[in-house]
Scaffold this motif. Sequence first.
Motif, PDB file in Angstrom:
ATOM      1  N   THR A  86      42.176  25.894 -78.002  1.00  0.00           N
ATOM      2  CA  THR A  86      40.892  25.709 -77.534  1.00  0.00           C
ATOM      3  C   THR A  86      40.567  24.516 -76.583  1.00  0.00           C
ATOM      4  O   THR A  86      39.498  24.320 -75.778  1.00  0.00           O
ATOM      5  N   GLY A  87      41.595  23.512 -76.642  1.00  0.00           N
ATOM      6  CA  GLY A  87      41.367  22.314 -75.951  1.00  0.00           C
ATOM      7  C   GLY A  87      40.363  21.263 -76.469  1.00  0.00           C
ATOM      8  O   GLY A  87      40.027  20.326 -75.893  1.00  0.00           O
ATOM      9  N   GLN A  88      39.984  21.542 -77.478  1.00  0.00           N
ATOM     10  CA  GLN A  88      39.061  20.823 -78.247  1.00  0.00           C
ATOM     11  C   GLN A  88      39.469  19.765 -79.288  1.00  0.00           C
ATOM     12  O   GLN A  88      39.306  19.930 -80.345  1.00  0.00           O
ATOM     13  N   ALA A  89      40.274  18.756 -78.602  1.00  0.00           N
ATOM     14  CA  ALA A  89      41.064  17.833 -79.437  1.00  0.00           C
ATOM     15  C   ALA A  89      40.339  16.955 -80.465  1.00  0.00           C
ATOM     16  O   ALA A  89      40.386  16.866 -81.733  1.00  0.00           O
TER      17      ALA A  89
ATOM     18  N   LYS B 299      29.757  14.979 -68.834  1.00  0.00           N
ATOM     19  CA  LYS B 299      29.829  14.260 -67.162  1.00  0.00           C
ATOM     20  C   LYS B 299      30.952  15.040 -66.766  1.00  0.00           C
ATOM     21  O   LYS B 299      31.092  15.611 -65.513  1.00  0.00           O
ATOM     22  N   GLN B 300      32.281  15.141 -67.673  1.00  0.00           N
ATOM     23  CA  GLN B 300      33.601  15.921 -67.104  1.00  0.00           C
ATOM     24  C   GLN B 300      33.411  17.416 -67.347  1.00  0.00           C
ATOM     25  O   GLN B 300      34.542  17.977 -66.856  1.00  0.00           O
ATOM     26  N   ASP B 301      32.348  17.846 -67.565  1.00  0.00           N
ATOM     27  CA  ASP B 301      32.212  19.219 -68.033  1.00  0.00           C
ATOM     28  C   ASP B 301      33.547  19.840 -69.016  1.00  0.00           C
ATOM     29  O   ASP B 301      34.110  20.833 -69.091  1.00  0.00           O
ATOM     30  N   ILE B 302      33.608  19.045 -70.124  1.00  0.00           N
ATOM     31  CA  ILE B 302      34.634  19.460 -71.200  1.00  0.00           C
ATOM     32  C   ILE B 302      33.699  19.874 -72.365  1.00  0.00           C
ATOM     33  O   ILE B 302      32.586  19.237 -72.682  1.00  0.00           O
ATOM     34  N   ALA B 303      33.962  21.108 -72.636  1.00  0.00           N
ATOM     35  CA  ALA B 303      33.264  21.563 -73.718  1.00  0.00           C
ATOM     36  C   ALA B 303      33.213  21.060 -75.001  1.00  0.00           C
ATOM     37  O   ALA B 303      34.271  20.458 -75.511  1.00  0.00           O
TER      38      ALA B 303
ATOM     39  N   LEU C  65      32.153  13.143 -71.962  1.00  0.00           N
ATOM     40  CA  LEU C  65      32.567  14.723 -71.979  1.00  0.00           C
ATOM     41  C   LEU C  65      31.876  15.704 -71.273  1.00  0.00           C
ATOM     42  O   LEU C  65      32.120  16.387 -70.644  1.00  0.00           O
TER      43      LEU C  65
END
Lengths: 340, 382
Positions: free
Chosen positions: B345-348, B39-43, B37
């Motif tokens: 929030t996209g924070q699944a 590495k992919q810049d996902i918060a 996560l």
Amino acid sequence: MKRKFLALCAATAALMVGATAAQSATTLETVKARGKLICGVSLSTPGFAAADDKGRMQGFDADICRSIAAAVFGDPDKVDFVLTNINTRFQALQSGEIDVLSRQTTATFSREASLGIDFGPTVFYDGQGLLVPKSLGVASAKELTDAAICTLPGTTTSQNLTDFFRTVGGKFELVVFESPDENRAAFYSGRCEAISSDRSDLASIRAVANNPDDYVLLPETISKEPLAPAVRQNDSNWRDIVSWSVYMLMAAEEKGIIQANVDEMAKSEDPEIQRMLGGADELGKMLGLDNKWGYNIVKGVGNYAEVFDRNLGEKTKLGMTRGPNTQWNAGGLLYAPPVR
Amino acid sequence: MLFLNDARFRAVFYQFVAISLVLLAAWAMYATASANLAKQDIATGFDFLSRQAGIAISESSIAYGPTDTVARAILVGLINTIKVSFLAALFGTIIGVLVGIGRMSTNPLLSRLMLAYVELLRNVPLLLYLFLWYFLIILVFPPVRQAIQLFPGFFLSNSGLAMPALEWQSGFGLTFAALAFGIASALVVRGVSQRRRIQSGKANAGWIFALVLLVLPVLAVWASGAISLSWSAPEAGRFRLTGGLQIRPEFVALLVGLMLNLSASVAEIVRAGIQAVSRGQWEAAQALGLPRSRTLRLVVLPQALRVIIPPLTNTYLTVFKNSSLAIAIGYPDLVMVSNTIMNQTGQAMETIAIFMGIYLGLSVAISLFMNWYNARVALKAR
């Protein structure tokens, strides 16, 4: 519901084990090696993405996918459509399950900043509206205080409604449904006074009602919803390909190139048209594509106007006008950067 | 090696190895996921819990508004889940016990009717029933502007049932405390009187005393004038009824669906439990001259409970987990609220972890409670 949950688990698992593998090759290399583009679209939204009676995926979003496939392969049909759920769409993209997400998705700051994705150019300028039965006698959304409003979960819809009624200073009852079918059924039966979604979606809901004339779209647009395709972050080349496939559709309309006359236009003396259709310079090579990529897009799916009219326009069931989705020189918002 | 031959050491050692392996696997998954996560810049992280939720929730048992935090929105969803599961378990058990006993009836009409009830409910997926109940409500009843008035102040429509509600102006805490005190003292008196009755073999008037103790504190608070109540009746607004108590169709459809589904399972469990009690018990009770109904209540059911409790635990766990089907018919339970938050929030991963953790924790709590109860009713070997 269960299927959605499984998809979410699969996406999460893929995120854990597969993400490193997906990153080692660029998206273009992966797509070329596979011989097909994998494009995420919505489940069933007539006008944007829905299978026709022959099982072929039709719609505005689907045609965006086809134009990318045409740019990469020279063949608009080299696409596999994956149906993405509203809750798992970003995870499907992040995990590499799909190459591009073309699914009526609103570009927002927090999505671009925190989800590991990049948005391409806006393909459709939309806004959230409200649909009510004519018999209700309502002329403005501001009158809807204390009404019940049906929506789909998540997205920005419920937040926009909440914000809107906070500004107006009223309360409302939010009824949220997971499936579009239940959402529509609850609205038609009178469980809710109004249904709220993007205006394009409301046009589709109105079109499938028993008697579309019984329903009226309220004038307010309570939010900006620029719908754009999305790709994984940090793959500049792939983002360029997606962006310019979209810009090519717009530029072709601006230059009057249509599916039927593209072969003639390829012989045009206009230097920009020559560059667009691969007659001069080697622009395609710069993206790692065939030099006739622009020609292939227009030949395969037509220009922006053709794509719009075929799927959403006034001759279709949705009967939408172009609205802000017209060329800049006609007072609209479509403005493709120069192809040079 | 010598200590490897020690059975006690081996038992502990293997458990230690197994637990370590599980923990290691969990850690490896967590580490890989967070590395990918990042590495992919996902918060990542749980910071979003303290952000403003920004969404309205139509049904809430605690004070909640869109400016409250995400964590509070999840709490509202959790309370809705618990509310509907608890009521479904309560009513479902009562119906189930009656149906289960009806199944054993000597009246062929009644027993076959009950058989049909159980089979109809058990053999169709719950999700389909939820759709059925929900569509029945919203299609059969009129829209809210043409609501049917059952009694003055009671309105039935496809937006649910609106009825007058009692609103506490003051004295709620005091009344609650008085009621709790009343119940506690009544229970103590009942225990004492029951012990005396068993010792002496004579009936006594303890129950009257207990009853008086139960109502007296509440009456005292009432008489002191500390309570002030007001009625809030539903009134017709421009679009719908406002004020009063509103029972929404989403809640009713979910409650009815879960409750009936549970009652069918409970009925079968009760029947099996009763049949597990040996015929000799029935015959012995008959020989003592007990009528059939008292035989059932005093002799058979207490013994049947021992067989009934363990499978009943499973059924309660199922109803709790099945309440997540609420999402299909628009009842804002834990999963639906979490889904909306996940979408915003996209924070699944974090959100799923939270609601899985809550389901796991509460399920374990339900099993612990039922195990404790099971141990209480189990046959005590003396």
